[in-house]
Design a protein around this motif. Structure first.
Motif, PDB file in Angstrom:
ATOM      1  N   VAL A 194       0.825  -1.209   0.000  1.00 29.47           N
ATOM      2  CA  VAL A 194       0.000   0.000   0.000  1.00 29.47           C
ATOM      3  C   VAL A 194       0.860   1.260   0.000  1.00 29.47           C
ATOM      4  CG1 VAL A 194      -0.205   0.259   2.506  1.00 29.47           C
ATOM      5  CG2 VAL A 194      -2.096   0.964   1.035  1.00 29.47           C
ATOM      6  N   ALA A 195       2.130   1.155   0.344  1.00 28.57           N
ATOM      7  CA  ALA A 195       3.022   2.316   0.358  1.00 28.57           C
ATOM      8  C   ALA A 195       3.661   2.588  -0.999  1.00 28.57           C
ATOM      9  CB  ALA A 195       4.120   2.116   1.408  1.00 28.57           C
ATOM     10  N   LEU A 196       3.487   1.677  -1.946  1.00 31.70           N
ATOM     11  CA  LEU A 196       4.081   1.853  -3.269  1.00 31.70           C
ATOM     12  C   LEU A 196       3.274   2.855  -4.084  1.00 31.70           C
ATOM     13  CD1 LEU A 196       4.886  -1.868  -4.185  1.00 31.70           C
ATOM     14  CD2 LEU A 196       6.305  -0.220  -2.944  1.00 31.70           C
ATOM     15  N   THR A 197       3.947   3.576  -4.963  1.00 34.49           N
ATOM     16  CA  THR A 197       3.275   4.567  -5.807  1.00 34.49           C
ATOM     17  C   THR A 197       3.277   4.125  -7.265  1.00 34.49           C
ATOM     18  OG1 THR A 197       5.331   5.819  -6.113  1.00 34.49           O
ATOM     19  CG2 THR A 197       3.904   6.471  -4.284  1.00 34.49           C
ATOM     20  N   ALA A 198       2.173   4.423  -7.943  1.00 29.20           N
ATOM     21  CA  ALA A 198       2.101   4.167  -9.385  1.00 29.20           C
ATOM     22  C   ALA A 198       2.885   5.229 -10.147  1.00 29.20           C
ATOM     23  CB  ALA A 198       0.645   4.154  -9.839  1.00 29.20           C
ATOM     24  N   GLN A 199       2.963   6.446  -9.590  1.00 27.17           N
ATOM     25  CA  GLN A 199       3.754   7.501 -10.190  1.00 27.17           C
ATOM     26  C   GLN A 199       5.232   7.264  -9.865  1.00 27.17           C
ATOM     27  OE1 GLN A 199       1.405   7.965  -7.881  1.00 27.17           O
ATOM     28  NE2 GLN A 199      -0.351   8.777  -9.017  1.00 27.17           N
ATOM     29  N   GLN A 200       6.101   7.438 -10.853  1.00 29.00           N
ATOM     30  CA  GLN A 200       7.539   7.232 -10.684  1.00 29.00           C
ATOM     31  C   GLN A 200       7.817   5.911  -9.950  1.00 29.00           C
ATOM     32  OE1 GLN A 200       9.566  10.715  -9.111  1.00 29.00           O
ATOM     33  NE2 GLN A 200       8.116  12.108 -10.121  1.00 29.00           N
ATOM     34  N   ILE A 207     -10.461   0.019  11.710  1.00 31.24           N
ATOM     35  CA  ILE A 207      -9.588  -0.004  10.539  1.00 31.24           C
ATOM     36  C   ILE A 207      -9.998   1.075   9.540  1.00 31.24           C
ATOM     37  CG2 ILE A 207      -8.853  -1.387   8.543  1.00 31.24           C
ATOM     38  CD1 ILE A 207      -9.062  -3.855  10.331  1.00 31.24           C
ATOM     39  N   SER A 208     -11.289   1.215   9.333  1.00 32.96           N
ATOM     40  CA  SER A 208     -11.782   2.241   8.401  1.00 32.96           C
ATOM     41  C   SER A 208     -11.399   3.644   8.864  1.00 32.96           C
ATOM     42  CB  SER A 208     -13.305   2.138   8.259  1.00 32.96           C
ATOM     43  OG  SER A 208     -13.681   0.899   7.696  1.00 32.96           O
ATOM     44  N   ASP A 209     -11.528   3.918  10.164  1.00 33.59           N
ATOM     45  CA  ASP A 209     -11.174   5.226  10.699  1.00 33.59           C
ATOM     46  C   ASP A 209      -9.682   5.502  10.540  1.00 33.59           C
ATOM     47  OD1 ASP A 209     -13.784   5.642  11.413  1.00 33.59           O
ATOM     48  OD2 ASP A 209     -13.507   5.204  13.554  1.00 33.59           O
ATOM     49  N   ALA A 210      -8.860   4.478  10.810  1.00 33.32           N
ATOM     50  CA  ALA A 210      -7.410   4.652  10.682  1.00 33.32           C
ATOM     51  C   ALA A 210      -7.015   4.890   9.228  1.00 33.32           C
ATOM     52  CB  ALA A 210      -6.682   3.422  11.237  1.00 33.32           C
ATOM     53  N   ALA A 211      -7.661   4.171   8.318  1.00 31.63           N
ATOM     54  CA  ALA A 211      -7.374   4.347   6.887  1.00 31.63           C
ATOM     55  C   ALA A 211      -7.741   5.751   6.432  1.00 31.63           C
ATOM     56  CB  ALA A 211      -8.138   3.309   6.070  1.00 31.63           C
ATOM     57  N   TYR A 212      -8.869   6.263   6.937  1.00 34.40           N
ATOM     58  CA  TYR A 212      -9.314   7.614   6.599  1.00 34.40           C
ATOM     59  C   TYR A 212      -8.320   8.655   7.112  1.00 34.40           C
ATOM     60  CZ  TYR A 212     -12.256  11.816   6.506  1.00 34.40           C
ATOM     61  OH  TYR A 212     -12.739  13.079   6.285  1.00 34.40           O
ATOM     62  N   GLU A 213      -7.847   8.486   8.337  1.00 34.71           N
ATOM     63  CA  GLU A 213      -6.890   9.424   8.918  1.00 34.71           C
ATOM     64  C   GLU A 213      -5.575   9.402   8.149  1.00 34.71           C
ATOM     65  OE1 GLU A 213      -7.264  11.699  11.263  1.00 34.71           O
ATOM     66  OE2 GLU A 213      -9.393  11.167  11.381  1.00 34.71           O
ATOM     67  N   TYR A 214      -5.154   8.223   7.735  1.00 37.88           N
ATOM     68  CA  TYR A 214      -3.914   8.103   6.953  1.00 37.88           C
ATOM     69  C   TYR A 214      -4.047   8.842   5.625  1.00 37.88           C
ATOM     70  CZ  TYR A 214      -0.139   5.973   4.233  1.00 37.88           C
ATOM     71  OH  TYR A 214       0.973   5.773   3.437  1.00 37.88           O
ATOM     72  N   GLN A 215      -5.182   8.645   4.953  1.00 35.86           N
ATOM     73  CA  GLN A 215      -5.385   9.295   3.662  1.00 35.86           C
ATOM     74  C   GLN A 215      -5.443  10.814   3.811  1.00 35.86           C
ATOM     75  OE1 GLN A 215      -5.168   7.572   0.921  1.00 35.86           O
ATOM     76  NE2 GLN A 215      -5.364   9.398  -0.371  1.00 35.86           N
ATOM     77  N   LEU A 216      -6.080  11.279   4.882  1.00 35.91           N
ATOM     78  CA  LEU A 216      -6.105  12.720   5.148  1.00 35.91           C
ATOM     79  C   LEU A 216      -4.690  13.268   5.336  1.00 35.91           C
ATOM     80  CD1 LEU A 216      -9.061  13.400   7.630  1.00 35.91           C
ATOM     81  CD2 LEU A 216      -8.909  14.030   5.212  1.00 35.91           C
ATOM     82  N   ALA A 217      -3.864  12.523   6.052  1.00 38.44           N
ATOM     83  CA  ALA A 217      -2.491  12.966   6.291  1.00 38.44           C
ATOM     84  C   ALA A 217      -1.698  13.055   4.996  1.00 38.44           C
ATOM     85  CB  ALA A 217      -1.799  12.011   7.269  1.00 38.44           C
ATOM     86  N   VAL A 218      -1.934  12.104   4.101  1.00 37.74           N
ATOM     87  CA  VAL A 218      -1.248  12.125   2.807  1.00 37.74           C
ATOM     88  C   VAL A 218      -1.721  13.302   1.964  1.00 37.74           C
ATOM     89  CG1 VAL A 218      -0.953  10.891   0.620  1.00 37.74           C
ATOM     90  CG2 VAL A 218      -0.790   9.639   2.790  1.00 37.74           C
ATOM     91  N   GLU A 219      -3.033  13.461   1.864  1.00 43.47           N
ATOM     92  CA  GLU A 219      -3.586  14.492   0.982  1.00 43.47           C
ATOM     93  C   GLU A 219      -3.334  15.910   1.501  1.00 43.47           C
ATOM     94  OE1 GLU A 219      -7.666  13.604   0.206  1.00 43.47           O
ATOM     95  OE2 GLU A 219      -7.215  11.668  -0.744  1.00 43.47           O
ATOM     96  N   SER A 220      -3.210  16.061   2.806  1.00 41.71           N
ATOM     97  CA  SER A 220      -2.945  17.380   3.376  1.00 41.71           C
ATOM     98  C   SER A 220      -1.468  17.764   3.339  1.00 41.71           C
ATOM     99  CB  SER A 220      -3.443  17.434   4.818  1.00 41.71           C
ATOM    100  OG  SER A 220      -2.640  16.593   5.644  1.00 41.71           O
ATOM    101  N   GLY A 221      -0.619  16.795   3.056  1.00 39.91           N
ATOM    102  CA  GLY A 221       0.814  17.037   3.053  1.00 39.91           C
ATOM    103  C   GLY A 221       1.488  16.800   4.382  1.00 39.91           C
ATOM    104  N   ARG A 222       0.716  16.459   5.433  1.00 39.71           N
ATOM    105  CA  ARG A 222       1.314  16.160   6.725  1.00 39.71           C
ATOM    106  C   ARG A 222       2.195  14.924   6.662  1.00 39.71           C
ATOM    107  NH1 ARG A 222      -2.111  14.441  10.318  1.00 39.71           N
ATOM    108  NH2 ARG A 222      -4.023  14.492   9.087  1.00 39.71           N
TER     109      ARG A 222
END
Length: 299
Positions: free
Chosen positions: A168-174, A280-295
């Motif tokens: 899940v940490a891998l990126t499709a970009q680069q 698990i759903s709440d943790a996944a949501y918080e992780y995605q927020l952290a990524v999208e916000s730049g935190r």
């Protein structure tokens, strides 16, 4: 259920070929939580029924296939679904506790099956957190088996675990950046004491690994094992102020989650009432927020 079916077919094939069951070696994933809280909705496969089948397989192997690892508690799958490092360890250990309690209720001695319980963790991107996670898990498991279940065999006290680097940490970009990511993930697993490591291919965010990417993943593993010297020392970061403090913090957090699960009636009931899925759903949501916000920066 799929894992149990494959295990049954493997055993049947051995019997047909005249291979003694006490000589069979291997590992079945056989994790009820992965099937009921991660990949299949609880109403499709009832957690209680899935848990029973899981324990049936462990009991059978303890009695008839003693060299087989009848379960691999799959924290990796929980982490891929979005849970935190703390939740990954807590859910895995709660699952193992529930299985141990059930098998003892069935009349088995803890040392007859505990040495063959195995674990499967993820290696994610927070390098030191992952190392501390494995160290904390070993500490807690040791105390659970020694103090709660009174295990006497030293093998029962050991947390044997495999690690796969975080898909899940891998990126499709680069995607070539994933070679570096997976190498660091693998290094964290080794420094944290993993018995075996699977390193993901760099293109897995895009497709089934190609022959080239699979070879690079293998070579990354071999470079870590053979060239760096990191496998020559047990717990090489032991004594580091930062790593020890972080291990203590994670241990405390895991124990809090375990206590919460006990108050809910255990891992099976917490799965039946949807608590595990919500966490698990709440943790996944918080992780995605952290990524999208730049935190949480992603290169």
């Amino acid at each position: 259920i799929c894992n149990i079916s494959i295990q049954s077919m493997y055993i049947a094939n051995a019997q047909n070929r005249g291979v003694p069951l006490n000589e069979l070696t291997g590992t079945s994933q056989n994790d009820f939580l992965m099937e009921t809280a991660i990949t299949i909705a609880p109403e499709v496969l009832p957690p209680k029924a899935s848990f029973k089948l899981s324990c049936d397989a462990i009991e059978y192997c303890a009695k008839h296939v003693p060299r087989w690892n009848p379960i691999s508690f799959a924290g990796y799958n929980y982490r891929e679904a979005g849970c935190s490092a703390t939740q990954e360890v807590a859910f895995v250990l709660a699952n193992a506790i529930a299985c141990t309690e059930e098998l003892i209720k069935r009349g088995l001695d803890v040392d007859s099956f505990a040495p063959r319980l195995s674990f499967f963790f993820s290696a994610h991107s927070d390098f030191f957190e992952e190392i501390a996670k494995y160290r904390a898990a070993r500490r807690i498991w040791y105390r659970i088996m020694k103090e709660r279940f009174k295990a006497k065999d030293t093998r029962s006290l050991a947390l044997r675990f495999h690690v796969q680097t975080a898909g899940v940490a891998l990126t499709a970009q680069q995607p070539l950046n994933n070679i570096a990511r997976a190498a660091y993930h693998g290094l964290a697993a080794v420094l944290g004491g993993a018995q075996s490591v699977h390193i993901d291919a760099y293109d897995e965010a895009l497709c089934t690994p190609t022959e080239l990417s699979a070879i690079i993943a293998l070579r990354t593993n071999q470079i870590l094992q053979l060239e760096t010297g990191v496998t020559r020392t047990i717990d090489p970061l032991g004594g580091s102020y930062f790593v020890e403090a972080l291990t203590n913090q994670l241990e405390e957090k895991v124990i809090r989650v375990l206590n919460k699960l006990d108050s809910l009636g255990g891992i099976v009931k917490a799965t039946e009432n949807g608590w595990i899925h919500e966490e698990i759903s709440d943790a996944a949501y918080e992780y995605q927020l952290a990524v999208e916000s730049g935190r949480m920066p992603i290169v």
